[in-house]
Design an enzyme around this catalytic site. Sequence first.
Site, PDB file in Angstrom:
ATOM      1  N   TYR A  14      37.898  41.763  32.177  1.00 50.90           N
ATOM      2  CA  TYR A  14      38.212  42.310  33.501  1.00 50.90           C
ATOM      3  C   TYR A  14      38.509  41.177  34.479  1.00 50.90           C
ATOM      4  O   TYR A  14      39.481  41.230  35.241  1.00 50.90           O
ATOM      5  CB  TYR A  14      37.036  43.157  33.996  1.00 50.90           C
ATOM      6  CG  TYR A  14      37.291  43.848  35.307  1.00 50.90           C
ATOM      7  CD1 TYR A  14      38.051  45.016  35.364  1.00 50.90           C
ATOM      8  CD2 TYR A  14      36.769  43.345  36.491  1.00 50.90           C
ATOM      9  CE1 TYR A  14      38.281  45.662  36.573  1.00 50.90           C
ATOM     10  CE2 TYR A  14      36.996  43.982  37.705  1.00 50.90           C
ATOM     11  CZ  TYR A  14      37.750  45.138  37.738  1.00 50.90           C
ATOM     12  OH  TYR A  14      37.985  45.767  38.939  1.00 50.90           O
ATOM     13  N   SER A  40      40.593  42.304  42.790  1.00 51.18           N
ATOM     14  CA  SER A  40      39.150  42.501  42.880  1.00 51.18           C
ATOM     15  C   SER A  40      38.547  41.173  43.280  1.00 51.18           C
ATOM     16  O   SER A  40      39.190  40.117  43.118  1.00 51.18           O
ATOM     17  CB  SER A  40      38.600  42.933  41.516  1.00 51.18           C
ATOM     18  OG  SER A  40      37.189  42.818  41.449  1.00 51.18           O
TER      19      SER A  40
END
Length: 256
Positions: A156, A143
């Site tokens: 995350y 990501s």
Amino acid sequence: MGLVTDQTALVTGGAAGIGRATALTFAVEGAKVVVSDVDDKGGAETVAKIEKAGGTAMYVSADVSKPDAVKTLIAKAVAAYGKIDCAVNNAGIEGKIMPFTDQPEDNFDAIIGVNLKGTYLCLQAEIAEMLKSGGGTIVNLASIAGLIGFPGLSPYVASKHGVIGLTKNAALEYAKEGIRVNAVCPGGIDTRMLDSLADQATSGAQSSAEMMNPLHPMGRIGTPQEVANLIVWLCSARAAFITGTAIPIDGGYVAQ
């Protein structure tokens, strides 16, 4: 002739979003596809879409944070199709948006368990199988949160930075064995995960597009298909000299 004709591709997190688009694209480009997820209904729907379009696919339910589940997944894939040529480690969760000091341990453990440990376990099992058959290609879903920080998403962010680290190390260790390992780093993509984050961040006041479009230099979020196109290309012979890299696909977000 497709980009991956006569190859076998494994896609975790294939029940929706980027995973589903990737599985469908692999099939369109000639691969037999193993779709895995914990969402059995969604996974079955992905397989049905592939078969309806004339492709070949099967579904295997698996929680990638569990070693035995990953071993069973790989074994079933090989039993069905003989080998694994391409693997996409896409399964992931976003967790809760909270300040760093308020993040509960169970949220951290859950995110690291699926996003980082799950990728680690899948890499181990996939590489072991690819060594038997003479090589293969792997793409891990990182990501832009693996490249930069995002306040409120510390677990995350940590998990996706870790995925990039695993990608680089696996690529270096197995480059001479005919195994390429890369990561893709999506920005805002039109998925259920982004919808969930938008709901948390704005208490439902804004859609994911309304929240994220202005943050991307191109003025919009991306589509799952755009990410899928990059993933399948990376798994093809056209990307034969690319390994150990993390490629942003983010409409210019991290260039700012």
